[in-house]
Design a protein around this motif. Structure first.
Motif, short mmCIF file in Angstrom:
data_model
loop_
_atom_site.label_atom_id
_atom_site.label_comp_id
_atom_site.label_asym_id
_atom_site.label_seq_id
_atom_site.Cartn_x
_atom_site.Cartn_y
_atom_site.Cartn_z
N ALA A 107 5.94 -2.22 13.45
CA ALA A 107 6.31 -2.15 11.80
C ALA A 107 6.31 -0.89 11.36
CB ALA A 107 5.36 -3.04 11.16
N GLY A 108 6.00 0.26 11.90
CA GLY A 108 5.95 1.60 11.61
C GLY A 108 5.12 1.65 10.40
N ILE A 109 3.87 1.15 10.31
CA ILE A 109 2.94 1.04 9.39
C ILE A 109 1.87 2.26 9.67
CG2 ILE A 109 1.34 -0.11 7.86
CD1 ILE A 109 2.86 -2.70 8.05
N ASN A 110 1.47 2.99 8.93
CA ASN A 110 0.28 3.96 9.32
C ASN A 110 -1.02 3.27 8.85
OD1 ASN A 110 -1.32 5.89 9.63
ND2 ASN A 110 -0.48 7.31 8.01
N VAL A 111 -1.61 2.60 9.83
CA VAL A 111 -2.77 1.71 9.50
C VAL A 111 -3.59 2.01 10.86
CG1 VAL A 111 -1.68 -0.28 10.54
CG2 VAL A 111 -3.58 -0.65 9.13
N ARG A 112 -5.01 2.15 10.49
CA ARG A 112 -5.83 2.50 11.41
C ARG A 112 -6.98 2.05 11.26
NH1 ARG A 112 -8.70 6.47 9.19
NH2 ARG A 112 -7.68 7.68 7.56
N LEU A 113 -8.03 1.97 12.13
CA LEU A 113 -9.51 1.48 11.70
C LEU A 113 -10.02 2.79 10.84
CD1 LEU A 113 -10.90 -0.41 15.13
CD2 LEU A 113 -10.78 -1.13 12.89
N ARG A 114 -10.91 2.39 10.17
CA ARG A 114 -11.63 3.38 9.32
C ARG A 114 -12.69 4.19 10.05
NH1 ARG A 114 -15.86 1.38 4.83
NH2 ARG A 114 -16.96 0.98 6.71
N ALA A 115 -12.48 5.55 9.98
CA ALA A 115 -13.44 6.36 10.39
C ALA A 115 -14.82 6.30 10.08
CB ALA A 115 -13.05 7.72 10.46
N PRO A 116 -15.84 6.47 10.95
CA PRO A 116 -17.28 6.50 10.50
C PRO A 116 -17.61 7.26 9.12
CG PRO A 116 -17.26 6.53 12.79
CD PRO A 116 -15.84 6.81 12.42
N GLY A 117 -18.41 6.46 8.27
CA GLY A 117 -18.45 7.13 7.11
C GLY A 117 -17.41 7.46 6.08
N PHE A 158 1.01 -1.34 -0.10
CA PHE A 158 -0.20 0.07 0.07
C PHE A 158 0.91 1.36 -0.13
CE2 PHE A 158 -3.19 -3.12 1.77
CZ PHE A 158 -4.16 -2.49 1.05
N GLU A 159 0.39 2.17 -0.80
CA GLU A 159 1.30 3.47 -1.02
C GLU A 159 0.49 4.57 -0.01
OE1 GLU A 159 4.30 3.82 -1.53
OE2 GLU A 159 4.61 1.88 -2.74
N GLY A 160 0.76 4.97 0.91
CA GLY A 160 -0.16 5.78 1.77
C GLY A 160 -0.64 5.17 3.00
N PRO A 161 -1.49 5.90 3.71
CA PRO A 161 -2.24 5.56 4.92
C PRO A 161 -3.06 4.47 4.44
CG PRO A 161 -2.23 7.74 5.15
CD PRO A 161 -1.67 7.48 3.60
N VAL A 162 -3.15 3.42 5.38
CA VAL A 162 -3.93 2.22 5.43
C VAL A 162 -5.00 2.05 6.35
CG1 VAL A 162 -4.09 -0.39 5.15
CG2 VAL A 162 -2.09 0.69 4.58
N SER A 163 -6.32 2.04 5.75
CA SER A 163 -7.70 2.04 6.53
C SER A 163 -8.25 0.73 6.81
CB SER A 163 -8.71 2.98 6.07
OG SER A 163 -8.97 2.73 4.56
N VAL A 164 -8.75 0.17 7.83
CA VAL A 164 -9.20 -1.02 8.08
C VAL A 164 -10.79 -1.05 8.34
CG1 VAL A 164 -9.17 -3.06 9.23
CG2 VAL A 164 -6.91 -2.09 8.54
N ALA A 165 -11.63 -1.77 7.79
CA ALA A 165 -12.91 -1.78 8.19
C ALA A 165 -13.44 -3.12 8.69
CB ALA A 165 -13.89 -1.37 6.95
N MET A 214 9.96 -7.92 8.53
CA MET A 214 9.70 -7.96 7.30
C MET A 214 8.79 -6.97 6.68
SD MET A 214 11.53 -10.67 5.98
CE MET A 214 12.79 -9.84 6.96
N LEU A 215 7.58 -6.65 7.65
CA LEU A 215 6.85 -5.69 7.45
C LEU A 215 7.48 -4.27 7.36
CD1 LEU A 215 3.77 -7.16 9.31
CD2 LEU A 215 3.91 -6.99 6.76
N ARG A 216 8.19 -3.99 8.36
CA ARG A 216 8.91 -2.62 8.53
C ARG A 216 9.72 -2.37 7.29
NH1 ARG A 216 10.14 1.50 12.12
NH2 ARG A 216 8.85 0.46 13.81
N ALA A 217 10.48 -3.38 6.96
CA ALA A 217 11.11 -3.41 5.60
C ALA A 217 10.44 -3.05 4.56
CB ALA A 217 12.18 -4.63 5.58
N THR A 218 9.19 -3.81 4.36
CA THR A 218 8.15 -3.68 3.14
C THR A 218 7.94 -2.09 3.17
OG1 THR A 218 7.47 -5.80 3.59
CG2 THR A 218 5.92 -4.19 2.55
N TYR A 219 7.59 -1.34 4.13
CA TYR A 219 7.06 0.04 4.16
C TYR A 219 8.40 1.14 4.49
CZ TYR A 219 2.51 -1.76 3.50
OH TYR A 219 1.39 -2.28 2.95
N ASP A 220 9.57 0.38 4.08
CA ASP A 220 10.65 1.34 4.35
C ASP A 220 10.63 2.28 3.02
OD1 ASP A 220 13.54 1.82 5.56
OD2 ASP A 220 13.80 2.18 3.53
N PRO A 221 10.97 3.86 3.34
CA PRO A 221 10.81 4.75 2.29
C PRO A 221 11.92 4.39 1.10
CG PRO A 221 11.08 5.84 4.45
CD PRO A 221 11.40 4.17 4.64
#
Length: 486
Positions: free
Chosen positions: A141-151, A110-117, A263-270
């Protein structure tokens, strides 16, 4: 599990941690212990207490003496103990190959923040375990991942909770799975034979769906969340040579390890981005891993050989629920013979003997015990194989108890319990606590036995589900003594 059109019939080795899988059956096969199952006419307790927090009996909604369901606190994993050179090879094989052998031409993430629903009929523990997992992914892992906001629509990753039967109508051998370019199981049902849902056609990650069962025990559901979300975010492959990872279909590790987080931190390395070739990623990996894991740069390389497809096939048959007992026995022996012929001295050599032991527990317990002992010989003493050792130690503890060697049984139980606790295996913890309770009971320490049974029940509710709690009476402990050995 990563399905695609060429790999939809691959087996998932999910038996080890199912409610009545190998861990739930540690004592069942030992008839001298006369394991008794108590069925609870109840629904899942909604109150959840972390391991460090004394559970509140007032939070239980049932008119029983059972404690609340126990859960694990959110903790960071220990760092991996292998060389960066070996882990660079693992990274490339995890990202650029699928389980069926298909080679992926480009790197994706994923390129950019990741939202999860979360959709569907989700059990109460799903949200709790998911939030703990997302916290770990952000921190470790330093991944910008969060639960999706309502709506907010659409989500990057949609987790839909459906029945196990509905999952297996689509993939008969899957406990859970992840698919690209859909957001619901109905959308996948309509598009399952189209190129967009075939992983080998993936060139970027925009939208994925994870399908998890909502009618299994909390531990099995949590295990699905860890593996499938990790694969939705990063590596697509599973490798049996990995002894310290959830990206391994032996399912010994069930929650993301230090290796997995690296592995995940390396995956999202800049330094990396979607569309890179294997060669481009390989050129950047040494610097990335040196920066993220400096200790690994000082470790000597000790690469394990590739796993031949014949061994993989034998293991999957030995674990498969659809195989007959005779087929599983033959497959387990085949796996052990292949490992011996390959000259392996690692966890895969041990796993073959463990599988033979499992298949012989009922019919030939003495032979089974010998194979569990042999398996331990190939597992060393390091923390990365502690969960593997615990699988064998738990069984050997039951044999020791049956033989009247209580001191040996206690030693094995305590060692295995520490590993089960670290790897967050509640089902195994419940079994081991039950054994400890019977030892206490046999010594006349009824207060301690009662406390251990209560703790075991709390972990069994998480690890085995509300439909079954393992219980043994003092009379059955007596039946395990030397006079009843045969």
């Amino acid at each position: 599990m990563i399905p695609d059109l060429a790999e939809a019939d691959q087996r998932r080795a999910c038996d080890l941690f199912s409610p009545w899988g190998a861990l739930g059956r540690v004592l069942t096969a030992l008839r001298a212990l006369r394991l008794k199952t108590v069925f609870l006419g109840c629904t899942l307790l909604m109150a959840c207490a972390p391991a460090e927090t004394p559970p509140s009996r007032a939070s239980a909604s049932l008119a029983t003496d059972l404690p609340p369901i126990r859960t694990f606190a959110t903790r960071a994993a220990s760092p991996p103990l292998r060389s960066n050179a070996d882990m660079a090879r693992d990274f490339l094989d995890l990202h650029f190959r699928l389980e069926g052998g298909t080679t992926m031409p480009v790197f994706t993430r994923f390129e950019g923040p990741v939202s999860v629903a979360v959709t569907g009929a989700a059990p109460a523990t799903l949200r709790m375990d998911l939030e703990a997992l997302l916290t770990r992914l952000r921190r470790e892992a330093g991944i910008n991942v969060r639960l999706r906001a309502p709506g907010e629509v659409p989500a990057s990753v949609t987790i839909e909770a459906v029945s196990r039967a509905r999952i297996q109508r689509l993939l008969p051998h899957a406990a859970c799975f992840v698919v690209p370019n859909v957001s619901s199981i109905e959308e996948y049902r309509r598009a399952r034979r189209l190129p967009q849902t075939d992983w080998k056609n993936l060139r970027s990650r925009e939208r994925l769906a994870i399908f998890v069962p909502n009618d299994v025990n909390p531990q099995e559901l949590r295990d699905c969340l860890h593996e499938e979300l990790a694969q939705a975010l990063g590596p697509l492959n599973d490798l049996y040579r990995l002894r310290d990872s959830v990206f391994n279909d032996d399912n010994v590790h069930a929650v993301l390890t230090g290796f997995d987080m690296l592995m995940l931190r390396a995956t999202y390395d800049p330094s990396l981005k979607t569309g890179m070739t294997r060669e481009e990623v390989a050129a950047r990996l040494p610097a990335i891993l040196s920066r993220l894991n400096p200790a690994g740069a000082r470790r000597a390389s000790a690469p394990l050989p590739q796993t031949p497809s014949a061994w993989t096939s034998a293991v999957e048959t030995a674990l498969g629920g659809s195989a007959t007992r005779a087929q599983r026995v033959r497959a387990a022996h085949t796996a052990a013979h292949i490992a011996e012929a390959q000259g392996w001295q690692d966890h895969r050599r041990a796993f073959g003997h463990f599988l033979i032991g499992r298949t012989l527990e009922t019919s030939a317990p003495e032979q089974a015990e010998a194979h569990f002992r042999t398996a331990l010989n190939y597992l060393g003493t390091g923390p990365d194989t502690a969960p593997h050792r615990a699988l064998n130690q738990s069984r050997l503890a039951a044999y020791a108890l049956r033989a009247g060697n209580v001191a040996r049984a206690e030693q094995l139980i305590d060692t295995a319990y520490g590993a089960a606790q670290t790897s967050q295996n509640a089902a195994l913890m419940a079994t081991l606590l039950t054994l400890k309770a019977h030892i206490a009971e046999s010594r006349g320490d009824h207060r301690r036995a009662t406390a251990l049974r209560a703790e075991s029940a709390g972990w069994a509710l998480y690890g085995n589900g509300p439909g079954a709690v393992i219980a043994l009476t003092p009379r059955e402990v007596a039946a395990a003594g030397p006079s009843r050995r045969r």
